[in-house]
Structures are given as structure tokens and as C-alpha cells.
Write a protein that holds these residues in place. Structure first.
Motif, mmCIF file in Angstrom:
data_model
loop_
_atom_site.group_PDB
_atom_site.id
_atom_site.type_symbol
_atom_site.label_atom_id
_atom_site.label_comp_id
_atom_site.label_asym_id
_atom_site.label_seq_id
_atom_site.Cartn_x
_atom_site.Cartn_y
_atom_site.Cartn_z
ATOM 1 N N SER A 1 1.497 14.863 17.633
ATOM 2 C CA SER A 1 0.482 14.020 17.020
ATOM 3 C C SER A 1 1.042 13.203 15.863
ATOM 4 O O SER A 1 0.518 12.125 15.561
ATOM 5 C CB SER A 1 -0.696 14.866 16.540
ATOM 6 N N SER A 2 2.104 13.687 15.234
ATOM 7 C CA SER A 2 2.727 12.982 14.119
ATOM 8 C C SER A 2 3.819 12.017 14.553
ATOM 9 O O SER A 2 4.389 11.313 13.719
ATOM 10 C CB SER A 2 3.296 13.978 13.107
ATOM 11 N N GLY A 3 4.140 11.987 15.854
ATOM 12 C CA GLY A 3 5.118 11.049 16.363
ATOM 13 C C GLY A 3 6.512 11.602 16.588
ATOM 14 O O GLY A 3 7.403 10.855 17.001
ATOM 15 N N SER A 4 6.734 12.881 16.320
ATOM 16 C CA SER A 4 8.038 13.484 16.583
ATOM 17 C C SER A 4 8.252 13.633 18.082
ATOM 18 O O SER A 4 7.321 13.961 18.821
ATOM 19 C CB SER A 4 8.152 14.849 15.902
ATOM 20 N N THR A 5 9.484 13.410 18.542
ATOM 21 C CA THR A 5 9.794 13.461 19.966
ATOM 22 C C THR A 5 10.945 14.398 20.258
ATOM 23 O O THR A 5 11.769 14.687 19.384
ATOM 24 C CB THR A 5 10.151 12.071 20.514
ATOM 25 N N ASN A 6 11.005 14.884 21.496
ATOM 26 C CA ASN A 6 12.148 15.612 21.999
ATOM 27 C C ASN A 6 12.293 15.323 23.487
ATOM 28 O O ASN A 6 11.316 14.964 24.154
ATOM 29 C CB ASN A 6 12.049 17.119 21.726
ATOM 30 N N SER B 1 -15.137 10.045 25.856
ATOM 31 C CA SER B 1 -15.527 10.495 24.516
ATOM 32 C C SER B 1 -14.464 11.418 23.930
ATOM 33 O O SER B 1 -14.616 12.647 23.909
ATOM 34 C CB SER B 1 -16.884 11.189 24.569
ATOM 35 N N ILE B 2 -13.396 10.805 23.432
ATOM 36 C CA ILE B 2 -12.259 11.543 22.889
ATOM 37 C C ILE B 2 -12.221 11.367 21.375
ATOM 38 O O ILE B 2 -12.277 10.248 20.873
ATOM 39 C CB ILE B 2 -10.944 11.055 23.511
ATOM 40 N N SER B 3 -12.083 12.478 20.654
ATOM 41 C CA SER B 3 -11.941 12.405 19.203
ATOM 42 C C SER B 3 -10.524 12.014 18.808
ATOM 43 O O SER B 3 -10.325 11.164 17.941
ATOM 44 C CB SER B 3 -12.324 13.741 18.554
ATOM 45 N N SER B 4 -9.531 12.637 19.446
ATOM 46 C CA SER B 4 -8.137 12.332 19.167
ATOM 47 C C SER B 4 -7.263 12.902 20.267
ATOM 48 O O SER B 4 -7.686 13.754 21.044
ATOM 49 C CB SER B 4 -7.702 12.891 17.805
ATOM 50 N N LEU C 1 -6.240 16.812 24.497
ATOM 51 C CA LEU C 1 -7.313 15.944 24.033
ATOM 52 C C LEU C 1 -8.332 16.739 23.240
ATOM 53 O O LEU C 1 -8.810 17.776 23.704
ATOM 54 C CB LEU C 1 -8.004 15.264 25.212
ATOM 55 N N GLN C 2 -8.675 16.260 22.045
ATOM 56 C CA GLN C 2 -9.683 16.903 21.216
ATOM 57 C C GLN C 2 -11.040 16.290 21.530
ATOM 58 O O GLN C 2 -11.251 15.094 21.340
ATOM 59 C CB GLN C 2 -9.353 16.758 19.734
ATOM 60 N N ILE C 3 -11.969 17.126 22.014
ATOM 61 C CA ILE C 3 -13.295 16.698 22.420
ATOM 62 C C ILE C 3 -14.314 17.656 21.816
ATOM 63 O O ILE C 3 -14.287 18.850 22.090
ATOM 64 C CB ILE C 3 -13.436 16.679 23.954
ATOM 65 N N LEU C 4 -15.217 17.135 20.986
ATOM 66 C CA LEU C 4 -16.273 17.928 20.350
ATOM 67 C C LEU C 4 -15.703 19.162 19.651
ATOM 68 O O LEU C 4 -16.247 20.268 19.753
ATOM 69 C CB LEU C 4 -17.338 18.328 21.374
ATOM 70 N N GLY C 5 -14.603 18.983 18.945
ATOM 71 C CA GLY C 5 -14.025 20.043 18.148
ATOM 72 C C GLY C 5 -13.139 21.028 18.891
ATOM 73 O O GLY C 5 -12.595 21.943 18.267
ATOM 74 N N LEU C 6 -12.976 20.857 20.209
ATOM 75 C CA LEU C 6 -12.137 21.737 21.008
ATOM 76 C C LEU C 6 -11.024 20.936 21.672
ATOM 77 O O LEU C 6 -11.176 19.740 21.925
ATOM 78 C CB LEU C 6 -12.960 22.467 22.076
#
Length: 119
Positions: free
Chosen positions: A53-58, A27-30, A99-104
Motif C-alpha cells: 500500500s505504501s509503494g514498496s515492491t519486490n 464500492s471500494i474504500s482502498s 481490497l478494503q470494503i466496509l472496514g474488512l
């Protein structure tokens, strides 16, 4: 239950390629940032690279130009494409994801996968 599972490691000759996968389930939001680490025999764990999250890498200088980090948000999966592998790339590779789960936001680690480069 939320899990982070790695796959794709193995034995490869110098100059070859491997692609590692890091897949989140449950149960992952993002998925926010994803980082790849490695730990070689007798050495401490080091950061290989990261993707936001936006795809930038290093990347670390030792792998820049040879390794590429990417992500597929629809599959909740991040990848580490490794080309032109060298003996010094031999290590256990770990992914770490926010991992964003239930707002955290929680930090999860994959179980690690062995990459061995022969010459």
C-alpha cells in the motif's frame, strides 16, 4: 458489485514490451497490497512480484531488472510493465489484490490475461 479486471496481454516478439493493467471497480474504500502471478504451460502458478500500500515492491529473481510493478490509487489500478521479454515469460498472468470494503479486507483475483512471446 466489486470486480478486478485485467487487460493488456497479447503476442509479442522476444525483446519487446507489454504493460498489463489490473483495475478494481465498485464500492471500494482502498486497495492494500497487489500481487502478480503467472502460470506457464505445464507448470504451477508462481509469484512474479508484489507492491504494498505504501509503494514498496519486490520481484522474483527471474524477472528482476526487466519487470516493474506500479500503482495509481486515484484510478484504483495496478500495472505490470514487462520489458526485454523472453520466451520463458510466456504464461497466463493473474493479479491478486487485497481490497478494503466496509472496514474488512477481501482477496480478489483478476480473470487472467495471456502473454505469448515468440522468437
Amino acid at each position: 458489485q466489486v470486480q478486478l479486471v485485467e487487460s493488456g496481454g497479447g503476442l509479442v516478439q522476444a525483446g519487446g514490451s507489454l504493460r498489463l493493467s489490473c483495475a478494481a471497480s465498485g464500492s471500494i474504500s482502498s486497495i492494500n497490497a497487489v500481487r502478480w502471478f503467472r502460470q506457464a504451460p505445464g507448470k504451477q502458478r508462481e509469484l512474479v512480484g508484489a507492491i504494498t500500500s505504501s509503494g514498496s515492491t519486490n520481484y522474483a529473481d527471474s524477472v528482476k531488472g526487466r519487470f516493474t510493478i506500479s500503482r495509481d490509487n486515484a484510478k484504483n489500478t495496478a500495472y505490470l510493465q514487462m520489458n526485454s521479454l523472453k520466451r520463458e515469460d510466456t504464461a497466463v498472468y493473474y493479479c491478486n489484490a487485497e481490497l478494503q470494503i466496509l472496514g474488512l479486507v477481501y482477496s480478489y483475483w483478476g480473470q487472467g490475461t495471456q502473454v505469448t512471446v515468440s522468437s
